[in-house]
Design a protein around this motif. Structure first.
Motif, PDB file in Angstrom:
ATOM      1  N   MET A   1       0.837  -1.182   0.000  1.00 27.27           N
ATOM      2  CA  MET A   1       0.000   0.000   0.000  1.00 27.27           C
ATOM      3  C   MET A   1       0.876   1.237   0.000  1.00 27.27           C
ATOM      4  SD  MET A   1      -1.345  -0.080   3.995  1.00 27.27           S
ATOM      5  CE  MET A   1      -2.096   1.483   4.205  1.00 27.27           C
ATOM      6  N   ARG A   2       0.439   2.270  -0.682  1.00 25.43           N
ATOM      7  CA  ARG A   2       1.190   3.520  -0.720  1.00 25.43           C
ATOM      8  C   ARG A   2       0.601   4.457   0.318  1.00 25.43           C
ATOM      9  NH1 ARG A   2       5.212   5.956  -3.254  1.00 25.43           N
ATOM     10  NH2 ARG A   2       5.468   4.184  -4.626  1.00 25.43           N
ATOM     11  N   CYS A   3       1.498   5.015   1.148  1.00 18.99           N
ATOM     12  CA  CYS A   3       1.100   5.967   2.174  1.00 18.99           C
ATOM     13  C   CYS A   3       1.817   7.293   1.929  1.00 18.99           C
ATOM     14  CB  CYS A   3       1.461   5.456   3.566  1.00 18.99           C
ATOM     15  SG  CYS A   3       0.465   4.069   4.112  1.00 18.99           S
ATOM     16  N   TYR A   4       1.132   8.357   2.284  1.00 19.49           N
ATOM     17  CA  TYR A   4       1.661   9.704   2.149  1.00 19.49           C
ATOM     18  C   TYR A   4       1.705  10.323   3.541  1.00 19.49           C
ATOM     19  CZ  TYR A   4       0.524   8.742  -2.674  1.00 19.49           C
ATOM     20  OH  TYR A   4       0.457   8.152  -3.918  1.00 19.49           O
ATOM     21  N   PHE A   5       2.718  11.144   3.783  1.00 16.46           N
ATOM     22  CA  PHE A   5       2.936  11.738   5.091  1.00 16.46           C
ATOM     23  C   PHE A   5       2.803  13.256   4.968  1.00 16.46           C
ATOM     24  CE2 PHE A   5       5.089   7.716   4.856  1.00 16.46           C
ATOM     25  CZ  PHE A   5       4.809   7.111   6.079  1.00 16.46           C
ATOM     26  N   HIS A   6       1.643  13.779   5.335  1.00 17.06           N
ATOM     27  CA  HIS A   6       1.383  15.212   5.238  1.00 17.06           C
ATOM     28  C   HIS A   6       1.614  15.874   6.591  1.00 17.06           C
ATOM     29  CE1 HIS A   6      -0.276  14.316   1.360  1.00 17.06           C
ATOM     30  NE2 HIS A   6      -1.406  13.823   1.820  1.00 17.06           N
ATOM     31  N   LEU A   7       2.350  16.979   6.593  1.00 20.23           N
ATOM     32  CA  LEU A   7       2.501  17.793   7.791  1.00 20.23           C
ATOM     33  C   LEU A   7       1.390  18.841   7.778  1.00 20.23           C
ATOM     34  CD1 LEU A   7       6.368  18.233   7.721  1.00 20.23           C
ATOM     35  CD2 LEU A   7       5.045  16.903   9.368  1.00 20.23           C
ATOM     36  N   VAL A   8       0.642  18.928   8.879  1.00 16.49           N
ATOM     37  CA  VAL A   8      -0.569  19.746   8.901  1.00 16.49           C
ATOM     38  C   VAL A   8      -0.671  20.491  10.231  1.00 16.49           C
ATOM     39  CG1 VAL A   8      -3.093  19.658   8.740  1.00 16.49           C
ATOM     40  CG2 VAL A   8      -1.723  17.994   7.475  1.00 16.49           C
ATOM     41  N   ASN A   9      -1.134  21.739  10.164  1.00 17.38           N
ATOM     42  CA  ASN A   9      -1.573  22.432  11.378  1.00 17.38           C
ATOM     43  C   ASN A   9      -2.912  23.082  11.060  1.00 17.38           C
ATOM     44  OD1 ASN A   9      -1.170  24.999  10.221  1.00 17.38           O
ATOM     45  ND2 ASN A   9       0.707  25.395  11.337  1.00 17.38           N
ATOM     46  N   SER A  10      -3.403  23.925  11.933  1.00 14.90           N
ATOM     47  CA  SER A  10      -4.737  24.489  11.718  1.00 14.90           C
ATOM     48  C   SER A  10      -4.781  25.527  10.601  1.00 14.90           C
ATOM     49  CB  SER A  10      -5.257  25.095  13.014  1.00 14.90           C
ATOM     50  OG  SER A  10      -4.391  26.131  13.453  1.00 14.90           O
ATOM     51  N   HIS A  11      -3.609  25.995  10.124  1.00 19.24           N
ATOM     52  CA  HIS A  11      -3.581  27.055   9.114  1.00 19.24           C
ATOM     53  C   HIS A  11      -2.971  26.650   7.783  1.00 19.24           C
ATOM     54  CE1 HIS A  11      -4.801  29.753  12.274  1.00 19.24           C
ATOM     55  NE2 HIS A  11      -3.745  29.424  12.993  1.00 19.24           N
ATOM     56  N   ARG A  54       0.881  18.304  13.150  1.00 16.83           N
ATOM     57  CA  ARG A  54       0.734  16.850  13.228  1.00 16.83           C
ATOM     58  C   ARG A  54       1.163  16.253  11.896  1.00 16.83           C
ATOM     59  NH1 ARG A  54      -4.337  18.800  12.005  1.00 16.83           N
ATOM     60  NH2 ARG A  54      -5.355  17.714  10.286  1.00 16.83           N
ATOM     61  N   LEU A  55       1.472  14.968  11.928  1.00 18.39           N
ATOM     62  CA  LEU A  55       1.798  14.235  10.716  1.00 18.39           C
ATOM     63  C   LEU A  55       0.630  13.291  10.443  1.00 18.39           C
ATOM     64  CD1 LEU A  55       5.138  12.861   9.608  1.00 18.39           C
ATOM     65  CD2 LEU A  55       3.145  11.407   9.467  1.00 18.39           C
ATOM     66  N   ASP A  56      -0.027  13.504   9.318  1.00 18.51           N
ATOM     67  CA  ASP A  56      -1.138  12.640   8.911  1.00 18.51           C
ATOM     68  C   ASP A  56      -0.626  11.608   7.911  1.00 18.51           C
ATOM     69  OD1 ASP A  56      -2.934  14.064  10.443  1.00 18.51           O
ATOM     70  OD2 ASP A  56      -3.797  15.171   8.757  1.00 18.51           O
ATOM     71  N   ILE A  57      -0.876  10.350   8.199  1.00 23.18           N
ATOM     72  CA  ILE A  57      -0.591   9.280   7.237  1.00 23.18           C
ATOM     73  C   ILE A  57      -1.888   9.052   6.466  1.00 23.18           C
ATOM     74  CG2 ILE A  57       0.096   6.888   6.923  1.00 23.18           C
ATOM     75  CD1 ILE A  57       1.471   7.035   9.671  1.00 23.18           C
ATOM     76  N   VAL A  58      -1.824   9.225   5.161  1.00 23.09           N
ATOM     77  CA  VAL A  58      -3.020   9.084   4.332  1.00 23.09           C
ATOM     78  C   VAL A  58      -2.786   8.066   3.229  1.00 23.09           C
ATOM     79  CG1 VAL A  58      -3.723  11.469   4.817  1.00 23.09           C
ATOM     80  CG2 VAL A  58      -2.431  10.978   2.763  1.00 23.09           C
ATOM     81  N   ASP A  59      -3.888   7.495   2.729  1.00 27.98           N
ATOM     82  CA  ASP A  59      -3.791   6.545   1.619  1.00 27.98           C
ATOM     83  C   ASP A  59      -3.954   7.281   0.299  1.00 27.98           C
ATOM     84  OD1 ASP A  59      -6.545   7.010   1.332  1.00 27.98           O
ATOM     85  OD2 ASP A  59      -7.121   5.026   2.061  1.00 27.98           O
ATOM     86  N   ARG A  60      -3.948   6.542  -0.805  1.00 25.29           N
ATOM     87  CA  ARG A  60      -4.041   7.144  -2.151  1.00 25.29           C
ATOM     88  C   ARG A  60      -5.284   8.003  -2.325  1.00 25.29           C
ATOM     89  NH1 ARG A  60      -0.518   4.939  -6.082  1.00 25.29           N
ATOM     90  NH2 ARG A  60       0.396   2.969  -5.430  1.00 25.29           N
ATOM     91  N   SER A  61      -6.376   7.626  -1.661  1.00 25.54           N
ATOM     92  CA  SER A  61      -7.624   8.370  -1.816  1.00 25.54           C
ATOM     93  C   SER A  61      -7.668   9.628  -0.953  1.00 25.54           C
ATOM     94  CB  SER A  61      -8.817   7.475  -1.461  1.00 25.54           C
ATOM     95  OG  SER A  61      -8.852   7.212  -0.070  1.00 25.54           O
ATOM     96  N   GLY A  62      -6.647   9.804  -0.083  1.00 22.80           N
ATOM     97  CA  GLY A  62      -6.620  10.964   0.795  1.00 22.80           C
ATOM     98  C   GLY A  62      -7.225  10.713   2.165  1.00 22.80           C
ATOM     99  N   ARG A  63      -7.657   9.487   2.405  1.00 22.45           N
ATOM    100  CA  ARG A  63      -8.248   9.139   3.701  1.00 22.45           C
ATOM    101  C   ARG A  63      -7.148   9.076   4.749  1.00 22.45           C
ATOM    102  NH1 ARG A  63      -9.725   3.677   6.061  1.00 22.45           N
ATOM    103  NH2 ARG A  63      -8.420   2.962   4.346  1.00 22.45           N
ATOM    104  N   VAL A  64      -7.369   9.774   5.877  1.00 30.52           N
ATOM    105  CA  VAL A  64      -6.398   9.773   6.963  1.00 30.52           C
ATOM    106  C   VAL A  64      -6.466   8.424   7.676  1.00 30.52           C
ATOM    107  CG1 VAL A  64      -5.697  10.854   9.127  1.00 30.52           C
ATOM    108  CG2 VAL A  64      -6.529  12.277   7.249  1.00 30.52           C
TER     109      VAL A  64
END
Length: 75
Positions: A1-11, A54-64
């Motif tokens: 499975m391919r996972c993506y690691f997005h760095l996210v905050n409230s802004h 935070r670091l969100d791990i998401v799948d190809r569809s963008g689901r966290v």
């Protein structure tokens, strides 16, 4: 499975457009925790703060699949 690691905050967010291929979510979590440790060390060295991020791990569809705060934890 391919996972993506997005760095996210409230802004804002810093998306991972490449991702990595992993065998399961546990492997992705282990890799994310190592990346977070590296980010924290670098932030300390530069006097920066990742508080509120935070670091969100998401799948190809963008689901966290998993969300891990970057705020340091104190025990």
């Amino acid at each position: 499975m391919r996972c993506y690691f997005h760095l996210v905050n409230s802004h804002e967010s810093i998306p991972d457009d490449t991702g990595i291929e992993v065998s399961d979510l546990t492997t992705a979590q282990d890799m994310a925790l190592q990346a977070i440790e590296d980010i924290r060390v670098e932030a300390i060295q530069q006097g920066a703060s990742w508080q509120g991020w935070r670091l969100d791990i998401v799948d190809r569809s963008g689901r966290v699949l998993l969300s891990i705060p970057l705020d340091p934890t104190f025990h």
